[in-house]
Design an enzyme around this catalytic site. Structure first.
Site, mmCIF file in Angstrom:
data_model
loop_
_atom_site.group_PDB
_atom_site.id
_atom_site.type_symbol
_atom_site.label_atom_id
_atom_site.label_comp_id
_atom_site.label_asym_id
_atom_site.label_seq_id
_atom_site.Cartn_x
_atom_site.Cartn_y
_atom_site.Cartn_z
ATOM 1 C CB CYS A 22 -0.137 8.652 6.708
ATOM 2 S SG CYS A 22 1.426 8.808 5.855
ATOM 3 C CB CYS A 81 3.097 5.787 5.422
ATOM 4 S SG CYS A 81 1.382 5.906 4.970
ATOM 5 C CE LYS A 101 5.618 1.294 5.375
ATOM 6 N NZ LYS A 101 4.346 1.213 4.702
ATOM 7 C CE1 TYR A 154 0.569 -0.773 -1.132
ATOM 8 C CE2 TYR A 154 -1.677 -1.581 -1.288
ATOM 9 C CZ TYR A 154 -0.634 -0.847 -1.815
ATOM 10 O OH TYR A 154 -0.786 -0.185 -3.004
ATOM 11 C CD GLU A 195 4.234 -1.857 3.433
ATOM 12 O OE1 GLU A 195 4.376 -1.240 2.363
ATOM 13 O OE2 GLU A 195 3.709 -1.336 4.443
ATOM 14 C CG HIS A 225 26.573 1.569 -17.132
ATOM 15 N ND1 HIS A 225 25.905 0.363 -17.033
ATOM 16 C CD2 HIS A 225 27.904 1.271 -17.088
ATOM 17 C CE1 HIS A 225 26.796 -0.615 -16.965
ATOM 18 N NE2 HIS A 225 28.003 -0.083 -16.991
ATOM 19 C CD GLU A 271 22.643 0.151 -16.782
ATOM 20 O OE1 GLU A 271 23.041 0.488 -17.906
ATOM 21 O OE2 GLU A 271 23.419 -0.075 -15.836
HETATM 22 P P1 NDP Z 1 -5.182 -4.705 1.957
HETATM 23 O O1 NDP Z 1 -6.494 -4.381 1.400
HETATM 24 O O2 NDP Z 1 -3.949 -4.332 1.227
HETATM 25 O O3 NDP Z 1 -5.092 -6.251 2.234
HETATM 26 C C1 NDP Z 1 -6.029 -6.910 3.035
HETATM 27 C C2 NDP Z 1 -5.685 -8.386 3.023
HETATM 28 O O4 NDP Z 1 -6.510 -9.075 3.942
HETATM 29 C C3 NDP Z 1 -5.921 -9.020 1.663
HETATM 30 O O5 NDP Z 1 -4.912 -9.958 1.450
HETATM 31 C C4 NDP Z 1 -7.290 -9.661 1.838
HETATM 32 O O6 NDP Z 1 -7.467 -10.777 1.032
HETATM 33 C C5 NDP Z 1 -7.223 -10.109 3.276
HETATM 34 N N1 NDP Z 1 -8.525 -10.206 3.921
HETATM 35 C C6 NDP Z 1 -9.532 -9.323 3.898
HETATM 36 N N2 NDP Z 1 -10.571 -9.746 4.636
HETATM 37 C C7 NDP Z 1 -10.190 -10.942 5.157
HETATM 38 C C8 NDP Z 1 -10.815 -11.874 6.000
HETATM 39 N N3 NDP Z 1 -12.045 -11.670 6.487
HETATM 40 N N4 NDP Z 1 -10.142 -13.005 6.331
HETATM 41 C C9 NDP Z 1 -8.908 -13.225 5.862
HETATM 42 N N5 NDP Z 1 -8.250 -12.351 5.059
HETATM 43 C C10 NDP Z 1 -8.900 -11.240 4.706
HETATM 44 O O7 NDP Z 1 -5.212 -4.099 3.435
HETATM 45 P P2 NDP Z 1 -4.052 -3.889 4.515
HETATM 46 O O8 NDP Z 1 -4.689 -4.092 5.825
HETATM 47 O O9 NDP Z 1 -2.855 -4.661 4.166
HETATM 48 O O10 NDP Z 1 -3.746 -2.358 4.329
HETATM 49 C C11 NDP Z 1 -4.798 -1.400 4.385
HETATM 50 C C12 NDP Z 1 -4.628 -0.319 3.378
HETATM 51 O O11 NDP Z 1 -3.621 0.566 3.812
HETATM 52 C C13 NDP Z 1 -4.172 -0.780 1.997
HETATM 53 O O12 NDP Z 1 -5.249 -1.086 1.179
HETATM 54 C C14 NDP Z 1 -3.392 0.371 1.485
HETATM 55 O O13 NDP Z 1 -4.260 1.208 0.790
HETATM 56 C C15 NDP Z 1 -2.901 1.067 2.725
HETATM 57 N N6 NDP Z 1 -1.462 0.801 2.923
HETATM 58 C C16 NDP Z 1 -0.586 1.274 2.004
HETATM 59 C C17 NDP Z 1 0.754 1.042 2.152
HETATM 60 C C18 NDP Z 1 1.713 1.557 1.116
HETATM 61 O O14 NDP Z 1 1.325 2.405 0.329
HETATM 62 N N7 NDP Z 1 2.944 1.051 1.071
HETATM 63 C C19 NDP Z 1 1.283 0.299 3.284
HETATM 64 C C20 NDP Z 1 0.261 -0.178 4.174
HETATM 65 C C21 NDP Z 1 -1.047 0.071 3.985
HETATM 66 P P3 NDP Z 1 -7.929 -10.662 -0.512
HETATM 67 O O15 NDP Z 1 -6.759 -10.130 -1.246
HETATM 68 O O16 NDP Z 1 -8.248 -12.054 -0.884
HETATM 69 O O17 NDP Z 1 -9.116 -9.744 -0.543
#
Ligand code: NDP
Length: 461
Positions: free
Chosen positions: A42, A47, A50, A179, A183, A437, A442
């Site tokens: 993080c 986080c 980022k 995410y 982002e 407001h 709101e």
């Molecule tokens: P996420 O789980 O959010 O997203 C992973 C993405 O990759 C999904 O769209 C998934 O598709 C896709 N995916 C998974 N496996 C494959 C594959 N083999 N081939 C192609 N696409 C694939 O993970 P992130 O890496 O974006 O982030 C990791 C974690 O970090 C998040 O789950 C979150 O908990 C945390 N995070 C939180 C943030 C915040 O709070 N603002 C910011 C950044 C990260 P599908 O949806 O179809 O499964």
């Protein structure tokens, strides 16, 4: 049997440091080991940096928007190395604070990889010695999925490397629709990089409310992000000074950088878990009970390494419950219900509770309140960007079970909406709350008539 430590923590991220610092502060003998940098994903490569990048990427629009308010903004330019250097300085400061907190509490801090040698033994590899502990907390987190089966995966960056690339690329292709993908697409597009997302499903941000997903998709496209759905990477190759990505559908893309943002994997490999009797689930996460205890009697796990909700505040909360339960004699189970979350996309998402799709499945009878409007700032800036707000209300109990915002400061709103929703607020409570407001928020207390109803799972227009 006496041990070197009352508690040994493996992993110096948000969950591990919180437990180590608080328990050492209780006068217990605590050791903590981290193989990379204190602060964890993080703070060091997640986080925090980022969000700094998100701020950096917002200025181009601010400069454009200023014109409508009478400002003339001179020539602007952006310097990536300056952003990286300033970000690095801030991350170093925070890392120092994490270490200082542990140090002030008299925890023993080790810069070493630590592995289990038995239920009470931890081997510190950098020191080549073994220490013993009555209790052990595993908080080693996760690592980006580098997709080793993808030809050319070694040419791609992940969220680990993205914070250190030397030059801002002119173009980037990002795999994923979660995410990190949305982002960073916003960050790069905001900095003027030609940005493409390739997502395997029909719409980005699975698990979020469909209105939010579609609305974000449209807004991101307006900002120049190309979003390709229902496709995956087939291979990545080196081209003539650029990288060439072949997609499953046959299209070939070329870019300066290619990023994999396809989820994270728990860092449970070669940790000696089998020697201590710690069981893993099918996905390699540590199996824990409702008090974060593993299958080993004296070993607990918190945060992303356990298969719960992989978010920083959740890891910290799980640590606090562990402290209460094991060191303060107040058994406390982590509460994973109604967790507000933000996606720092452009525009931002803030969400609490269930999506409409989930509510239809779980509840069936709902009143949906929805507003899409132009934020006040854009009446003069002229920017074509809409905010969306949506409340999902259980028609029987009148409880607000889902609240979703897409627009500026949505994350801030989600934090505040989470309090009444955690308390079980009804739509009537929202209605009797006076509006502030003029704000965008709101709208959340002035949507009096449902936009539509869902009866027995069927939408009634
Ligand atoms: P996420 O789980 O959010 O997203 C992973 C993405 O990759 C999904 O769209 C998934 O598709 C896709 N995916 C998974 N496996 C494959 C594959 N083999 N081939 C192609 N696409 C694939 O993970 P992130 O890496 O974006 O982030 C990791 C974690 O970090 C998040 O789950 C979150 O908990 C945390 N995070 C939180 C943030 C915040 O709070 N603002 C910011 C950044 C990260 P599908 O949806 O179809 O499964």
């Amino acid at each position: 049997m006496t041990y070197d430590y009352d508690l040994f923590v493996i992993g110096g991220g948000s969950g591990g440091v919180r437990a180590g610092r608080v328990i050492a502060g209780l006068g217990k003998r605590v050791g903590i080991a981290e193989e990379y940098r204190y602060g964890g994903t993080c703070v060091i490569r997640g986080c925090v940096p980022k969000k700094l990048f998100v701020y950096a990427s917002s200025f181009a629009e601010h400069f454009e928007d200023a014109k409508g308010f009478g400002w003339t903004v001179g020539e602007t330019s952006f310097d990536w190395p300056t952003l990286i250097a300033n970000k690095d300085r801030e991350i170093e400061r925070l890392e120092g604070l994490y270490r200082k907190g542990l140090d002030n509490a008299n925890a023993d801090i080790f810069n070493s990889r630590a592995v289990l040698e038995g239920p009470n033994e931890v081997r510190l590899l950098a020191e080549d010695r073994t220490v013993t502990a009555e209790k052990i907390l595993i908080a080693v987190g996760g690592t980006p999925n580098r997709q080793p089966e993808l030809p050319g995966h070694e040419l791609c960056i992940t969220s680990d490397e993205v914070f250190h690339i030397k030059q801002l690329p002119k173009s980037i292709v990002i795999s994923g629709g979660g995410y990190v993908a949305v982002e960073f697409a916003g960050v790069f597009a905001g900095l003027g990089v030609e940005t493409t997302i390739v997502y395997r499903g029909p719409e980005i941000l699975r698990h979020f409310d469909m209105d939010l997903r579609q609305h974000l998709h449209q807004e991101m496209e307006k900002k120049g992000v190309r979003i390709i759905c229902n496709e995956t990477f087939e291979k990545v190759e080196k081209g003539d000074g650029r990288l060439i990505v072949t997609l499953s559908g046959g299209e070939v893309l070329s870019a300066d950088q290619v990023m994999l943002a396809i989820g994270r994997l728990p860092l449970t490999g070669e940790l000696g878990l089998e020697k201590a009797g710690v069981e893993l689930d099918w996905s390699g996460h540590i199996v824990v009970d409702e008090y974060s205890k593993t299958s080993a009697e004296n070993i607990w796990a918190v945060g992303d390494v356990s298969n719960r909700v992989p978010l920083t505040p959740v890891a910290i909360h799980e640590s606090m419950c562990f402290i209460d339960t094991e060191f303060l004699g107040k058994p406390q189970m982590p509460d994973h219900d109604i967790i507000a979350t933000a996606v720092f996309s452009h525009p931002e998402i803030g969400t609490v509770g269930v999506s409409e799709e989930e509510a239809i499945e779980k509840i069936g009878n709902l009143d949906i309140f929805k507003a899409v409007f132009r934020p006040m700032k854009h009446t003069l800036s002229g920017r074509d960007e809409k905010t969306m707000m949506k409340l999902i209300v259980d028609s029987q109990s009148n409880k607000v079970v889902g609240a979703h915002v897409l627009g500026p400061d949505a994350g801030e709103m989600a934090q505040l909406m989470a309090i009444p929703m955690k308390m079980g607020a009804t739509k009537a409570d929202f209605d009797r709350t006076m509006a502030v407001h003029p704000t965008a928020a709101e709208e959340l207390v002035t949507m009096y008539q449902p936009s539509y109803r869902i009866v027995d799972g069927i939408r009634q227009d």
